[in-house]
Design a protein around this motif. Sequence first.
Motif, PDB file in Angstrom:
ATOM      1  N   UNK A  97     101.103 -12.478 -40.027  1.00  0.00           N
ATOM      2  CA  UNK A  97     100.865 -11.937 -41.700  1.00  0.00           C
ATOM      3  C   UNK A  97      99.446 -10.888 -41.270  1.00  0.00           C
ATOM      4  N   UNK A  98      98.810 -11.626 -40.806  1.00  0.00           N
ATOM      5  CA  UNK A  98      97.294 -10.836 -40.590  1.00  0.00           C
ATOM      6  C   UNK A  98      97.526  -9.565 -39.566  1.00  0.00           C
ATOM      7  N   UNK A  99      98.177  -9.679 -38.565  1.00  0.00           N
ATOM      8  CA  UNK A  99      98.686  -8.496 -37.832  1.00  0.00           C
ATOM      9  C   UNK A  99      99.504  -7.380 -38.516  1.00  0.00           C
ATOM     10  N   UNK A 100     100.525  -7.705 -39.356  1.00  0.00           N
ATOM     11  CA  UNK A 100     101.156  -6.964 -39.864  1.00  0.00           C
ATOM     12  C   UNK A 100     100.370  -6.395 -41.146  1.00  0.00           C
ATOM     13  N   UNK A 101      99.696  -7.096 -41.743  1.00  0.00           N
ATOM     14  CA  UNK A 101      98.568  -6.342 -42.740  1.00  0.00           C
ATOM     15  C   UNK A 101      97.636  -5.278 -42.102  1.00  0.00           C
ATOM     16  N   UNK A 102      97.062  -5.722 -40.833  1.00  0.00           N
ATOM     17  CA  UNK A 102      96.118  -4.744 -40.142  1.00  0.00           C
ATOM     18  C   UNK A 102      97.202  -3.398 -39.914  1.00  0.00           C
ATOM     19  N   UNK A 103      98.412  -3.769 -39.370  1.00  0.00           N
ATOM     20  CA  UNK A 103      99.321  -2.727 -38.807  1.00  0.00           C
ATOM     21  C   UNK A 103      99.554  -1.762 -40.251  1.00  0.00           C
ATOM     22  N   UNK A 104      99.846  -2.104 -41.352  1.00  0.00           N
ATOM     23  CA  UNK A 104     100.054  -1.552 -42.572  1.00  0.00           C
ATOM     24  C   UNK A 104      98.965  -0.687 -42.957  1.00  0.00           C
ATOM     25  N   UNK A 107      98.471   2.248 -40.321  1.00  0.00           N
ATOM     26  CA  UNK A 107      99.634   3.061 -40.518  1.00  0.00           C
ATOM     27  C   UNK A 107      99.278   4.203 -41.938  1.00  0.00           C
ATOM     28  N   UNK A 108      98.553   3.339 -42.866  1.00  0.00           N
ATOM     29  CA  UNK A 108      98.371   4.334 -44.050  1.00  0.00           C
ATOM     30  C   UNK A 108      97.305   5.286 -43.715  1.00  0.00           C
ATOM     31  N   UNK A 109      96.211   4.693 -42.838  1.00  0.00           N
ATOM     32  CA  UNK A 109      94.992   5.589 -42.607  1.00  0.00           C
ATOM     33  C   UNK A 109      95.512   6.637 -41.621  1.00  0.00           C
ATOM     34  N   UNK A 114      97.116  12.277 -40.876  1.00  0.00           N
ATOM     35  CA  UNK A 114      98.090  13.262 -40.331  1.00  0.00           C
ATOM     36  C   UNK A 114      98.546  14.223 -41.640  1.00  0.00           C
ATOM     37  N   UNK A 115      98.671  13.811 -42.796  1.00  0.00           N
ATOM     38  CA  UNK A 115      98.836  14.715 -44.037  1.00  0.00           C
ATOM     39  C   UNK A 115      97.642  15.753 -43.858  1.00  0.00           C
ATOM     40  N   UNK A 116      96.504  15.227 -43.744  1.00  0.00           N
ATOM     41  CA  UNK A 116      95.619  15.994 -44.002  1.00  0.00           C
ATOM     42  C   UNK A 116      95.250  17.079 -42.585  1.00  0.00           C
ATOM     43  N   UNK A 117      95.964  16.760 -41.653  1.00  0.00           N
ATOM     44  CA  UNK A 117      95.834  17.591 -40.583  1.00  0.00           C
ATOM     45  C   UNK A 117      96.842  18.693 -40.758  1.00  0.00           C
ATOM     46  N   UNK A 118      97.862  18.291 -41.121  1.00  0.00           N
ATOM     47  CA  UNK A 118      99.315  19.056 -41.409  1.00  0.00           C
ATOM     48  C   UNK A 118      98.804  20.095 -42.511  1.00  0.00           C
TER      49      UNK A 118
END
Length: 126
Positions: A97-104, A107-109, A114-118
């Motif tokens: 759960x902790x690892x998947x929370x970090x992953x989420x 991925x948001x960051x 990425x949206x900013x760069x694009x």
Amino acid sequence: MFCEQCGAKLPEGAKFCAGCGAKTERVQVAYTASAEPAPPRPGAYSGQPGSEPLRVGQYIGMLLLMIVPILSVVLLFVWSFGGSVNLNKKNFARAMLIVSAIGIVLSIIFSTALIGIVGELFGGYY
Ligand SMILES: [Zn+2]
């Protein structure tokens, strides 16, 4: 077991020496205190109930269940906060759960960056 006073051999569990009548309890206590604790037998597990090591098959089953999208999240919460869940399984679920929370969060960051760069590449801010 021998008498501390006269050295006569004593029967197991004798309270008094048959030879001199000395009390044997002190000798027994001293012997028990100086005795090293028995080493755990190899293969014997002497932990708390519910913390038995998981078998390889159980780990494979848990990891296979993690592939199923929604079921995996439900199972992780059940295992993390369930009452009678094996401690190893509980810790595994909490770690997942902790690892998947970090992953989420990551991925948001990254997607925000990425949206900013694009956006900058295509001149969206000008
Ligand atoms: Zn004696």
